[in-house]
Design a protein around this motif. Structure first.
Motif, PDB file in Angstrom:
ATOM      1  N   VAL A  87       6.015   0.345   1.786  1.00 35.38           N
ATOM      2  CA  VAL A  87       5.019  -0.072   0.796  1.00 35.38           C
ATOM      3  C   VAL A  87       3.872   0.938   0.774  1.00 35.38           C
ATOM      4  O   VAL A  87       3.363   1.333   1.822  1.00 35.38           O
ATOM      5  CB  VAL A  87       4.470  -1.481   1.134  1.00 35.38           C
ATOM      6  N   ARG A  88       3.489   1.336  -0.418  1.00 36.21           N
ATOM      7  CA  ARG A  88       2.322   2.181  -0.598  1.00 36.21           C
ATOM      8  C   ARG A  88       1.232   1.338  -1.241  1.00 36.21           C
ATOM      9  O   ARG A  88       1.500   0.301  -1.832  1.00 36.21           O
ATOM     10  CB  ARG A  88       2.642   3.384  -1.481  1.00 36.21           C
ATOM     11  N   CYS A  89      -0.003   1.840  -1.164  1.00 35.88           N
ATOM     12  CA  CYS A  89      -1.133   1.048  -1.635  1.00 35.88           C
ATOM     13  C   CYS A  89      -2.176   1.937  -2.290  1.00 35.88           C
ATOM     14  O   CYS A  89      -2.330   3.106  -1.935  1.00 35.88           O
ATOM     15  CB  CYS A  89      -1.749   0.335  -0.436  1.00 35.88           C
ATOM     16  N   ALA A  90      -2.890   1.332  -3.232  1.00 35.28           N
ATOM     17  CA  ALA A  90      -4.067   1.964  -3.820  1.00 35.28           C
ATOM     18  C   ALA A  90      -5.189   0.929  -3.817  1.00 35.28           C
ATOM     19  O   ALA A  90      -4.970  -0.232  -4.143  1.00 35.28           O
ATOM     20  CB  ALA A  90      -3.792   2.435  -5.234  1.00 35.28           C
ATOM     21  N   VAL A  91      -6.364   1.369  -3.422  1.00 37.19           N
ATOM     22  CA  VAL A  91      -7.558   0.520  -3.455  1.00 37.19           C
ATOM     23  C   VAL A  91      -8.453   1.070  -4.549  1.00 37.19           C
ATOM     24  O   VAL A  91      -8.846   2.249  -4.505  1.00 37.19           O
ATOM     25  CB  VAL A  91      -8.280   0.518  -2.087  1.00 37.19           C
TER      26      VAL A  91
END
Length: 83
Positions: free
Chosen positions: A53-57
């Motif tokens: 899983v990758r994420c962006a905030v």
């Protein structure tokens, strides 16, 4: 906080977007993933392997240790490849 899910994460969670009240002890992306995994069976399946899983905030790529203070949006998606 708005949480967005893309691709197979959306399929597993069952929605592309939800608004949550982040508990005070959920301070990082990793904490959020662990907390979300406890919300439902679909969330648990989506976050079963955090390495996938990758994420962006707030639309900036972020790691598991990224702080969530002041964040309005967190997006989760599979690794992106080009070609």
């Amino acid at each position: 906080m708005k949480v967005l899910y893309f691709a197979w994460l959306r399929d597993r969670v069952g929605t592309g977007e939800e608004t949550i009240e982040r508990p005070a002890d959920v301070a990082t992306v990793g904490d959020l993933m662990a907390w979300l995994a406890g919300r439902s069976e679909g969330h648990a399946r989506a976050f079963a392997d955090p390495a996938l899983v990758r994420c962006a905030v707030d639309q900036d790529f972020a790691g598991l240790d990224a702080a969530l203070d002041g964040a309005a949006e967190v997006a989760f998606f599979p690794p992106v490849t080009g070609g």
